[in-house]
Design an enzyme around this catalytic site. Structure first.
Site, mmCIF file in Angstrom:
data_model
loop_
_atom_site.group_PDB
_atom_site.id
_atom_site.type_symbol
_atom_site.label_atom_id
_atom_site.label_comp_id
_atom_site.label_asym_id
_atom_site.label_seq_id
_atom_site.Cartn_x
_atom_site.Cartn_y
_atom_site.Cartn_z
ATOM 1 N N ASN A 51 0.875 -1.178 0.000
ATOM 2 C CA ASN A 51 0.000 0.000 0.000
ATOM 3 C C ASN A 51 0.907 1.221 0.000
ATOM 4 O O ASN A 51 1.483 1.565 1.026
ATOM 5 C CB ASN A 51 -0.897 -0.022 1.248
ATOM 6 C CG ASN A 51 -1.709 1.266 1.381
ATOM 7 O OD1 ASN A 51 -1.748 2.089 0.468
ATOM 8 N ND2 ASN A 51 -2.351 1.438 2.527
ATOM 9 N N TRP A 52 1.018 1.851 -1.174
ATOM 10 C CA TRP A 52 1.944 2.981 -1.293
ATOM 11 C C TRP A 52 1.439 4.227 -0.553
ATOM 12 O O TRP A 52 2.179 5.174 -0.374
ATOM 13 C CB TRP A 52 2.148 3.329 -2.771
ATOM 14 C CG TRP A 52 2.935 2.333 -3.557
ATOM 15 C CD1 TRP A 52 3.395 1.106 -3.142
ATOM 16 C CD2 TRP A 52 3.362 2.478 -4.920
ATOM 17 N NE1 TRP A 52 4.077 0.492 -4.162
ATOM 18 C CE2 TRP A 52 4.071 1.298 -5.263
ATOM 19 C CE3 TRP A 52 3.216 3.476 -5.886
ATOM 20 C CZ2 TRP A 52 4.629 1.114 -6.521
ATOM 21 C CZ3 TRP A 52 3.766 3.294 -7.145
ATOM 22 C CH2 TRP A 52 4.473 2.119 -7.459
ATOM 23 N N LYS A 53 0.170 4.230 -0.181
ATOM 24 C CA LYS A 53 -0.440 5.432 0.417
ATOM 25 C C LYS A 53 -0.172 6.629 -0.515
ATOM 26 O O LYS A 53 -0.124 6.449 -1.722
ATOM 27 C CB LYS A 53 0.062 5.629 1.845
ATOM 28 C CG LYS A 53 -0.119 4.348 2.694
ATOM 29 C CD LYS A 53 0.036 4.565 4.155
ATOM 30 C CE LYS A 53 -0.173 3.227 4.888
ATOM 31 N NZ LYS A 53 -0.138 3.345 6.333
ATOM 32 N N HIS B 35 -9.543 1.369 4.931
ATOM 33 C CA HIS B 35 -8.272 1.570 5.633
ATOM 34 C C HIS B 35 -8.502 2.507 6.820
ATOM 35 O O HIS B 35 -9.288 3.448 6.733
ATOM 36 C CB HIS B 35 -7.224 2.147 4.681
ATOM 37 C CG HIS B 35 -5.850 2.078 5.260
ATOM 38 N ND1 HIS B 35 -5.396 2.988 6.187
ATOM 39 C CD2 HIS B 35 -4.850 1.174 5.086
ATOM 40 C CE1 HIS B 35 -4.171 2.646 6.550
ATOM 41 N NE2 HIS B 35 -3.818 1.555 5.899
ATOM 42 N N GLU C 114 -6.874 4.861 7.910
ATOM 43 C CA GLU C 114 -6.631 6.285 7.611
ATOM 44 C C GLU C 114 -7.857 6.909 6.965
ATOM 45 O O GLU C 114 -8.150 8.087 7.173
ATOM 46 C CB GLU C 114 -5.366 6.417 6.754
ATOM 47 C CG GLU C 114 -4.115 6.142 7.590
ATOM 48 C CD GLU C 114 -2.933 5.574 6.832
ATOM 49 O OE1 GLU C 114 -2.930 5.623 5.585
ATOM 50 O OE2 GLU C 114 -2.007 5.058 7.498
ATOM 51 N N GLU D 175 -5.452 -4.707 10.592
ATOM 52 C CA GLU D 175 -4.418 -3.695 10.785
ATOM 53 C C GLU D 175 -4.687 -2.932 12.084
ATOM 54 O O GLU D 175 -5.476 -1.979 12.094
ATOM 55 C CB GLU D 175 -4.429 -2.693 9.624
ATOM 56 C CG GLU D 175 -4.083 -3.285 8.285
ATOM 57 C CD GLU D 175 -3.467 -2.248 7.351
ATOM 58 O OE1 GLU D 175 -2.427 -2.552 6.768
ATOM 59 O OE2 GLU D 175 -4.021 -1.136 7.225
ATOM 60 N N GLY E 9 2.630 2.387 10.837
ATOM 61 C CA GLY E 9 3.602 3.468 10.691
ATOM 62 C C GLY E 9 4.332 3.807 11.976
ATOM 63 O O GLY E 9 5.032 4.821 12.052
ATOM 64 N N SER F 162 3.406 -2.079 10.345
ATOM 65 C CA SER F 162 4.857 -2.165 10.554
ATOM 66 C C SER F 162 5.425 -3.531 10.181
ATOM 67 O O SER F 162 6.337 -4.033 10.850
ATOM 68 C CB SER F 162 5.227 -1.789 11.995
ATOM 69 O OG SER F 162 4.869 -0.436 12.259
ATOM 70 N N GLY G 138 2.825 -1.091 4.287
ATOM 71 C CA GLY G 138 2.881 0.331 3.962
ATOM 72 C C GLY G 138 4.305 0.766 3.660
ATOM 73 O O GLY G 138 4.826 0.532 2.565
ATOM 74 N N GLY G 139 4.965 1.378 4.624
ATOM 75 C CA GLY G 139 6.282 1.986 4.416
ATOM 76 C C GLY G 139 7.294 1.072 3.739
ATOM 77 O O GLY G 139 8.024 1.506 2.838
HETATM 78 P P1 13P Z 1 3.025 0.478 7.683
HETATM 79 O O1 13P Z 1 3.510 -0.817 7.085
HETATM 80 O O2 13P Z 1 3.778 1.669 7.178
HETATM 81 O O3 13P Z 1 2.947 0.392 9.169
HETATM 82 O O4 13P Z 1 1.519 0.682 7.154
HETATM 83 C C1 13P Z 1 0.627 -0.350 7.287
HETATM 84 C C2 13P Z 1 -0.585 -0.018 6.509
HETATM 85 O O5 13P Z 1 -1.343 0.855 6.874
HETATM 86 C C3 13P Z 1 -0.827 -0.754 5.254
HETATM 87 O O6 13P Z 1 -2.089 -0.514 4.760
#
Ligand code: 13P
Length: 246
Positions: free
Chosen positions: A9-11, A93, A95, A164, A170, A208, A229-230
């Site tokens: 997930n590149w966000k 998600h 967010e 999640e 993050g 994470s 994510g990251g």
């Molecule tokens: P991180 O891997 O950066 O913690 O993000 C997780 C996430 O929200 C994937 O959708």
């Protein structure tokens, strides 16, 4: 046996240049035995499709509208995503729940809109730190998943569920494999009551996930891969996570 799935997930990250380097880097690391996908910002779907076609890596988006079409300024429909060759779309998600006021029913409606266009919704559920500390984890994730089960009914088996925990996103603070497995087992039991195909469904863990913790997480009985994510923004690290899945 369920084939593992790792979704990046590149966000809201990327640029033409950065995307080309990242996708080239991931392609160079193939083949993977796990299924691999990247969910990219809408404007980059086209170049992602061009880069990944014929490379056995799927792509998708990070949200879609609950509506099929109409006067919904700024929204993107599932049918549009299908036109760009998307296989997956993330819905619900944390967010989006936190910053865009998405509630359980809207998330369920988005999942339905995705299925209507033959996309696979990756439905996210997860508790906040305050909810976990108040002992509400099970109730929160069950409530979130229940809305989707209720709306999709017999089609629920077609979704991917991603657990999640919000406190792990993050933050570098991963759920332990045991903590994650406990929630995954709960979700699988809930799905079992709703569909005869619960054993075929993929339940991903997100929060994470890194190259150094992926293997222990993915070794759990009910963890079928990750939503990353990251670490999905670095080709070598993402590839290492994909390899940890299988
Ligand atoms: P991180 O891997 O950066 O913690 O993000 C997780 C996430 O929200 C994937 O959708």
């Amino acid at each position: 046996m369920r084939r593992k799935l790792v979704v990046g997930n590149w966000k809201m990250h990327g640029s033409h240049k950065a995307n080309a380097e990242l996708l080239d880097g991931i392609i160079a690391e193939r083949p993977f035995s796990a299924e691999v996908a990247v969910c990219v910002p809408f404007p980059y779907l086209s170049e992602t499709a061009v880069a990944l076609t014929n490379h056995d890596i799927a792509w998708g988006a990070q949200d879609c509208s609950a509506h099929a079409q109409g006067a919904y300024t700024g929204e993107v429909s599932a049918a549009m995503l299908a036109e760009f060759g998307c296989r997956y779309v993330i819905v619900g998600h944390s967010e989006r729940r936190a910053y865009h006021g998405e509630n359980d029913q809207l998330v369920a409606d988005k999942a339905q809109a995705a299925l209507d266009q033959h996309l696979v919704p990756v439905v996210c559920v997860g508790e906040t730190l305050a909810e976990r500390e108040a002992g509400q984890t099970d109730a929160v994730v069950k409530r979130q998943l229940s809305a989707v089960i209720h709306t999709l009914k017999a089609c629920i088996w077609q979704v991917v569920v991603a657990y999640e925990p919000v406190w792990a996103i993050g933050t570098g603070r991963t759920a332990t494999p045991e903590q994650a497995q406990a929630v995954h087992a709960l979700l699988r039991t809930q799905l079992h009551a709703a569909t005869t195909k619960s054993d075929e469904m993929k339940l991903l863990y997100g929060g994470s996930v890194k190259a150094d913790n992926a293997h222990a997480l993915f070794a759990q009985a009910d963890i079928d891969g990750g939503l990353v994510g990251g670490a999905s923004l670095k080709a070598a690290e993402f590839a290492a996570i994909c390899r940890a899945a299988g």
